[in-house]
Design an enzyme around this catalytic site. Sequence first.
Site: not given
Lengths: 398, 254
Positions: B45, B56
Amino acid sequence: MTTNNKYAVSPEGYYGDFGGSYIPEMLYANIENLRKVYIEISQEPTFQEEFQVLLRDYVGRPSPLYLSKKLSQKHGAKIYLKREDLNHTGAHKINNTIGQILLAQRLGKQRIIAETGAGQHGVATATVCALMGLKCIVYMGEVDIARQAPNVARMRMLGAEVRPATSGSKTLKDATNEAIRDWINNAEDTHYIIGSAIGPHPYPDMVTRFQSVISEEIKYQLKEKTGNENPDYVVACVGGGSNAAGAFYHFLDHESTQLILAEAAGEGIGSGRSAATSILGTKGVIHGCKTLLMQTSDGQIVEPHSVSAGLDYPGIGPLHAHLIDIGRATVHPATDEEAIQAMLYLSREEGIIPALETAHALAILDKMTFNPKDTVVLCLSGRGDKDLNTIMNYLDQQ
Amino acid sequence: MTIRKTILDKGSDILNVYCTAGYPKLDNTGTILKSLSSQGVDLIELGMPYSDPLADGETIQRSSQIALQNGLTLDILFGQVKEAREHTSTPIIAMGYYNQMLQYGVERFLSRSHDSGIQGLIIPDLPMDIYERDYQHLFVKYNMEISFLITPLTSDERIHQADKLSTAFIYVVSQTSITGKQGVISIAQKKYFERIESMNLVSPRLIGFGIHDRMTYNQACKYSHGAIVGSAFIRSLDVENVEGSIETFVNGLR
């Protein structure tokens, strides 16, 4: 609350091309739940009664509509100031936090988070959390913590925890990012009280509705004073846009009332240190909604600058983006310097110390031409005590 | 080979490692893609660094900020992937935010992704209904797979929608949190994984968020086709010895 039609949010949360809900799945359940219930709950008679009583007896509403003789003389029109600075906690922000805390209680939430730029929304949130006995955490950029120290102290005094946002430009944008991340981590027990007319649907509409009390009062106050409930101009400053949304709301469908926004040009539009979103921004997604924002061609959000922490934001509410897009609202930029001069003028000529944010709205009066018969209402969104450090430093440098 | 077929062919214990393009140094992207591939990870990824990555945690935020300071742009990223593609065939799924795709131009973004050798995308803030209405046909046109996220709070109805729309895998977010949490897998999480497992979904499932060591990786694999490790990998990268630190990290997981 009456609702306007032409400019109302669509069921999917859009104002024209702007708005919507672009959020990670982790927030979907919360946002969806809010979307389903916010209108129903806020229109319940018991909610409305509690809201109205608090606005009257706790906030001190209605806020006065004051005819400023000096400004009227200077600009050649009748200029009224809507005195949101006289609200409890010193700004319009509390109208929204009262509404949202009542909503959070009904949703069974025990913990409140908020973002703040100038600290006014943080103080207003800390205040209603103290009132209702809910835990309060306010995210604030490190830069803003330094330049708005009195409000940081007020939040702590009120029992809130102020958490510094240390990423990016360390201002309002980054505080909002941190608040959203906190909400992802605490999705079930926490309500996020957004202070501006930004964020994923239903926030822009919800905040606008709670702030719409400003224009509701202007209408009848102006009618009492002039016999006409509709002014020729309504002027307000815009960062995210909550005071402007509230001051405009009941005039949106009255097309002959011109809606004027003052945005922060910082050190100048072309200086690279500006927050003039309507000029420097393009369509994109920030904090969960599609709107105008300052960004690179790669879609990286540009760090803005304004002397005023409350306007130091690279985006603008989706309602405002739409009003600007279709020409219903006009934007004038004011620089840091022009805002400071306008702040000093009102302080020395009217004995009112306005917030630096509000001073941008005062500053753009110089860029407009009025007819002597014109009635202008300017939303004096907050008081300037929090900015005294900034101004004293400025005066010392002169 | 497609991302989905790669997962289904192996069937279990898929290791998908997340790395941020342009981090720690601008030109480390190719080295990292090649090393991960030679260490035998099944999928990569590749994070497209964004200024405001809402989902995040601190580790990935910081790596993104450094990558942007290093001068990474989407054009550079596509070039780096294309170059690495001459040496590796491990499928790459890129992760970015909707605004990046929107500004670059969605069709141009998909076309460049495809040309560079990226096979799939994860766009956490792109709503499923908007994808289906506006973009699904373009993803088909450019042969681009997509993965949607589900969380412990996602309703069964939306899980089925994610199952229907995901063409790579379903990204099972292990807890309601941002990336980078460390800790053991709780009983509540196991129940959630079992619930998803019992739904007989068509798409393969990879578990991510909070998978940071051999134990959490193995546990995740027990309940799904495999796991995604991100923040822990970023933390493990040694700027002085990128390849060596990757070897140590991957060996430590399995």
